[in-house]
Enzyme design. Sequence first.
Site, PDB file in Angstrom:
ATOM      1  N   CYS A   2       9.989  -3.856   9.197  1.00 24.90           N
ATOM      2  CA  CYS A   2      10.308  -3.191  10.714  1.00 24.90           C
ATOM      3  C   CYS A   2      11.561  -2.378  10.436  1.00 24.90           C
ATOM      4  CB  CYS A   2      10.697  -4.788  11.518  1.00 24.90           C
ATOM      5  SG  CYS A   2       9.021  -5.860  11.575  1.00 24.90           S
ATOM      6  N   ARG A  27       7.719   2.718   8.808  1.00 17.90           N
ATOM      7  CA  ARG A  27       8.252   1.325   8.764  1.00 17.90           C
ATOM      8  C   ARG A  27       7.868   0.286   8.889  1.00 17.90           C
ATOM      9  NH1 ARG A  27      12.785   0.640   5.350  1.00 17.90           N
ATOM     10  NH2 ARG A  27      12.691  -1.776   6.182  1.00 17.90           N
ATOM     11  N   TRP A  75       6.121  -3.899  12.411  1.00 12.97           N
ATOM     12  CA  TRP A  75       5.314  -4.431  11.772  1.00 12.97           C
ATOM     13  C   TRP A  75       4.860  -6.112  11.737  1.00 12.97           C
ATOM     14  CZ3 TRP A  75       4.057  -6.412   7.356  1.00 12.97           C
ATOM     15  CH2 TRP A  75       2.218  -5.824   5.790  1.00 12.97           C
ATOM     16  N   ASN A 101      14.477  -7.681  10.710  1.00 12.69           N
ATOM     17  CA  ASN A 101      13.390  -6.562   9.378  1.00 12.69           C
ATOM     18  C   ASN A 101      13.198  -7.727   8.566  1.00 12.69           C
ATOM     19  OD1 ASN A 101      11.912  -5.483   7.891  1.00 12.69           O
ATOM     20  ND2 ASN A 101      13.299  -4.580   7.064  1.00 12.69           N
ATOM     21  N   GLY A 102      12.153  -8.358   8.112  1.00 10.84           N
ATOM     22  CA  GLY A 102      12.444  -9.096   7.331  1.00 10.84           C
ATOM     23  C   GLY A 102      11.555 -10.249   7.848  1.00 10.84           C
ATOM     24  N   GLU A 481      -5.456   6.846  -7.759  1.00 13.04           N
ATOM     25  CA  GLU A 481      -4.232   7.381  -7.149  1.00 13.04           C
ATOM     26  C   GLU A 481      -4.689   8.380  -6.674  1.00 13.04           C
ATOM     27  OE1 GLU A 481      -1.419   6.701  -6.457  1.00 13.04           O
ATOM     28  OE2 GLU A 481      -0.961   8.866  -4.962  1.00 13.04           O
ATOM     29  N   LYS A 485      -5.753   8.122  -2.384  1.00  7.77           N
ATOM     30  CA  LYS A 485      -4.746   8.898  -1.243  1.00  7.77           C
ATOM     31  C   LYS A 485      -6.025   9.023   0.272  1.00  7.77           C
ATOM     32  CE  LYS A 485      -1.211   9.138  -1.326  1.00  7.77           C
ATOM     33  NZ  LYS A 485      -0.514   7.873  -2.152  1.00  7.77           N
ATOM     34  N   GLU A 488      -6.477   5.097   1.859  1.00  5.22           N
ATOM     35  CA  GLU A 488      -5.869   4.579   2.460  1.00  5.22           C
ATOM     36  C   GLU A 488      -5.201   5.551   3.980  1.00  5.22           C
ATOM     37  OE1 GLU A 488      -1.033   4.999   1.362  1.00  5.22           O
ATOM     38  OE2 GLU A 488      -1.951   6.561   0.207  1.00  5.22           O
ATOM     39  N   HIS A 504     -21.352  -0.492 -16.176  1.00  8.24           N
ATOM     40  CA  HIS A 504     -21.506  -1.629 -16.207  1.00  8.24           C
ATOM     41  C   HIS A 504     -21.495  -2.719 -14.744  1.00  8.24           C
ATOM     42  CE1 HIS A 504     -20.557  -1.555 -20.406  1.00  8.24           C
ATOM     43  NE2 HIS A 504     -20.072  -0.934 -20.115  1.00  8.24           N
ATOM     44  N   LYS A 603       5.880   2.033   5.082  1.00  7.26           N
ATOM     45  CA  LYS A 603       6.094   2.832   4.733  1.00  7.26           C
ATOM     46  C   LYS A 603       6.661   2.440   2.749  1.00  7.26           C
ATOM     47  CE  LYS A 603       7.217   6.317   2.165  1.00  7.26           C
ATOM     48  NZ  LYS A 603       5.882   7.207   1.413  1.00  7.26           N
TER      49      LYS A 603
HETATM   50  C1  F6R Z   1       0.377   5.002  -1.037  1.00 11.43           C
HETATM   51  C2  F6R Z   1       1.286   4.352  -1.229  1.00 11.43           C
HETATM   52  C3  F6R Z   1       2.184   2.827  -2.006  1.00 11.43           C
HETATM   53  C4  F6R Z   1       3.500   3.064  -2.204  1.00 11.43           C
HETATM   54  C5  F6R Z   1       4.296   1.396  -2.671  1.00 11.43           C
HETATM   55  C6  F6R Z   1       4.933   0.875  -3.704  1.00 11.43           C
HETATM   56  O1  F6R Z   1       0.369   6.388  -1.043  1.00 11.43           O
HETATM   57  O2  F6R Z   1       3.169   4.882  -0.569  1.00 11.43           O
HETATM   58  O3  F6R Z   1       1.148   2.151  -2.719  1.00 11.43           O
HETATM   59  O4  F6R Z   1       3.111   3.585  -4.126  1.00 11.43           O
HETATM   60  O5  F6R Z   1       3.860   0.507  -1.363  1.00 11.43           O
HETATM   61  O6  F6R Z   1       6.039   1.467  -2.622  1.00 11.43           O
HETATM   62  P1  F6R Z   1       8.021   2.104  -3.991  1.00 11.43           P
HETATM   63  O7  F6R Z   1       7.372   2.953  -4.098  1.00 11.43           O
HETATM   64  O8  F6R Z   1       8.086   2.032  -2.496  1.00 11.43           O
HETATM   65  O9  F6R Z   1       8.195   1.023  -4.097  1.00 11.43           O
END
Ligand code: F6R
Length: 608
Positions: A2, A27, A75, A101-102, A481, A485, A488, A504, A603
Site C-alpha cells: 500500500c 503500490r 492493495w 503498509n505491510g 518475459e 508482459k 499481466e 510434450h 508495483k
Molecule cells: C512484471 C513485474 C514483476 C516484477 C516482480 C519483482 O512486469 O514487474 O514481475 O518483476 O514483482 O519485482 P522487483 O523487481 O521490484 O523485485
Amino acid sequence: MCGIVGYIGRHQAAPIILEGLERLEYRGYDSAGMAVFNGEKIQITKSIGRLKVLEELTHGGSTMQGVVGIGHTRWATHGVPSNENAHPHFNAEETITVVHNGIIENYLPLKEKMISKGYTFVSDTDTEVLAHLIDYYYKGNPLEAITKVMHRVQGSYALGILFADHPDEIFAVRKDSPLIVGQNEDGCFIASDVPAILKYTRKVYFIENQEVVRLRADHMHFYTVDEEEITKEAVTIDWDADAAEKGGYEHFMLKEMYEQPKTVTDTLMPRIKDNDIVIEELGMTDEEIQAIRKIHIVACGSAYHTGVTAKYIIEGIARIPVEVDVASEFRYRNPILEQGDMIVVISQSGETADTLAALRGTQKMGHKVLGIVNVVGSSIAREADNVMYTWAGPEIAVATTKAYSAQLIALYLLAMKFGKARGTLQAPAFCNMLEDLKRLPAQIEMLLSNKNRIQRFANRYIGAKDVFFIGRGIDYAISLEGSLKLKEISYIHSEAYAAGELKHGTISLIEQGTLVAAVATQDALFQKTLSNMVEVKARGAFVLAVTNEGNTEIEKAADYVIYIPRTNPYFTNSLAIIPLQLFGYYVAVGKGCDVDKPRNLAKSVTVE
Ligand code: F6R
C-alpha cells in the site's frame, strides 16, 4: 503493498496528501482514505475504488480542512476492498488513527485479546488491531504507546499515526516496509516512496527497521524502539522530478519503454573504462572471481526472467555453474550453499518481500549477497553486502520494462567481467562484445521507432483467448518475459514454453488461428526452432516470429516476421524484448485495459 503519505506544516494537508497518494497509486489502488485534524477532531474520509473517487468525494481535499493529516492507498491483503477495510483506521473514541503498509502476522491472537478486553472491530483488516492496541497502551505519551505496540506485533509495517490530543504531531514507524520522511521550510512529510514528496523536498531520511519518527511542522525527532533519541543523516535525492511524470506519453509504460535507450546507456557506460569493465561496487578481486564455485541468482517475476537469461550467458561466457530460483521457492527450499558460492538477488523495487527474505536467509547462513537493485536506498540496497545499481530511474508503470532492460545490462557486464577474469573470454571476443554493448541503445531506439507496425499487428489480437511464446536457450528466457508482459496487462492467457517442450503436451491446445510467438535469435538453435514453428503451423497456429536480420528462411514457417538488428547472440534479449513489450502494450491499449495499473497487481510486492 500500500502507499502511505502524511503532512504537517503551514499548508492545507489534504491536497498535498492526495497528490502524494497519486504518485503512490502504483503500490495499490483498490481503495483510499485520508485523516485530517480539523482543529477539533480527526476527520476521516475513505472510499473504495481509485484515488479519483476520494478526490471527488473531498473536492480535491477542500472538504477536509487542516494542516496535519495522513493518507493511504490500499492493495487489499486482509479483507476485501471496501469502505470499512480502507485505511485510516480509528480506535473506538476516534482519537487515534492509523495508516499501515505491510502485514501484521499475529493479528488474529491480538484481535482475540483485544475483543476479550471489550474492544469491537469494524473491519476485517490486520491494521485495525494496531489502532486498538495503541489505544490500549496509550496513557498520554504517544511514543511510549507506539513502542509498546512495536514490541508486541510481528510482521511488517510502515505506519503513520495521528493522536487527537497531540494535533501538532504525526508519528511514523517502520519495520520491513519502506518509509521515508522529508522536510522543507513549510513542513514535514512521510511517504512510502520518494516520488510522493519529490515536488516538495529533495532532503529525505530513510527510516530504518524499528525506528520511530515524531514529526512537527518545523522539526523531526528520531527514536529507537526503546525510546532513545537518535540522529540521522539526510540524503539529497538528485532524480529529475520529470522522471516521475508522464511527460506527454499516454501511459507511464510507453514512456518507460521509450526511456530504455537511456536506461541502457546509464547502466552501461559508467562501467566501461579504457575498454575494460569496471564494477567497483562488486568489491571482488580477480582472484575472488576465479574462486567462485557456483552462482545462485534469486529474484521474482521479470527480475527472475533476467536471471534465467543470465544463466545462459554466465555459464556460456564464464563457465561458472548458475542456479536460478524464484525467491519464494528459494527461501523455503533449504538450498545448499557452499564455500565459494556467490549469491545475487535482483530487484527493481528493492522491497520485494520474498527476495528480501532470501537475502536475509542467505546472510544468516554466512554468505555475502550482491544486490542488483534499481531503487536507491531501498531495503535490499541497504541490506545487501554489495549493491550494483541499475540506473533506470523511477519506474511507475506496474509492468516493468526499463528496469528489466537495465537488469539485463548489469548481468551482461557481470558475465563478461567474470569471463575475462577467469580466462574463458579472450581479449578479441571481449572487445567485440563491448562494441556490441555500446550499439544496443541505438538499436533499441530503432526498434521502438517501428511501433506503428507492431500496433497494427497487435490490434488483430485484442480478441485472442490464448497465446503461446516459444524459444530455445536465451530465446526461451525472452519468451518468458514476452508472455508475462502480454498477460499481466491485457488479461489474455499466455504461456511461454521451451520450444522443444511444446510437443510434450501443450501442442494439443493449438487450434486454428491460435497465435504462437516464436523467438529465434540464437543462430545455433535456429533450425531447431524453425522445426517447432512448422509443427505448430501445421496444426493451424498463426506464427509470429522474432528473429535476426537476414534470417529470411524463417518466412517459410512464419506468418508475420519482426526482424531485429544483429548483435552478439548473448545480447539478443535486449533487442527481441522491445517488439514483445510493444505488442503486449498495444494489445492491452486496444482492449481498453488500465495499462499502468493492471487489476490485482501492485508495483512493489512487499507481502510474501
Ligand atoms: C512484471 C513485474 C514483476 C516484477 C516482480 C519483482 O512486469 O514487474 O514481475 O518483476 O514483482 O519485482 P522487483 O523487481 O521490484 O523485485
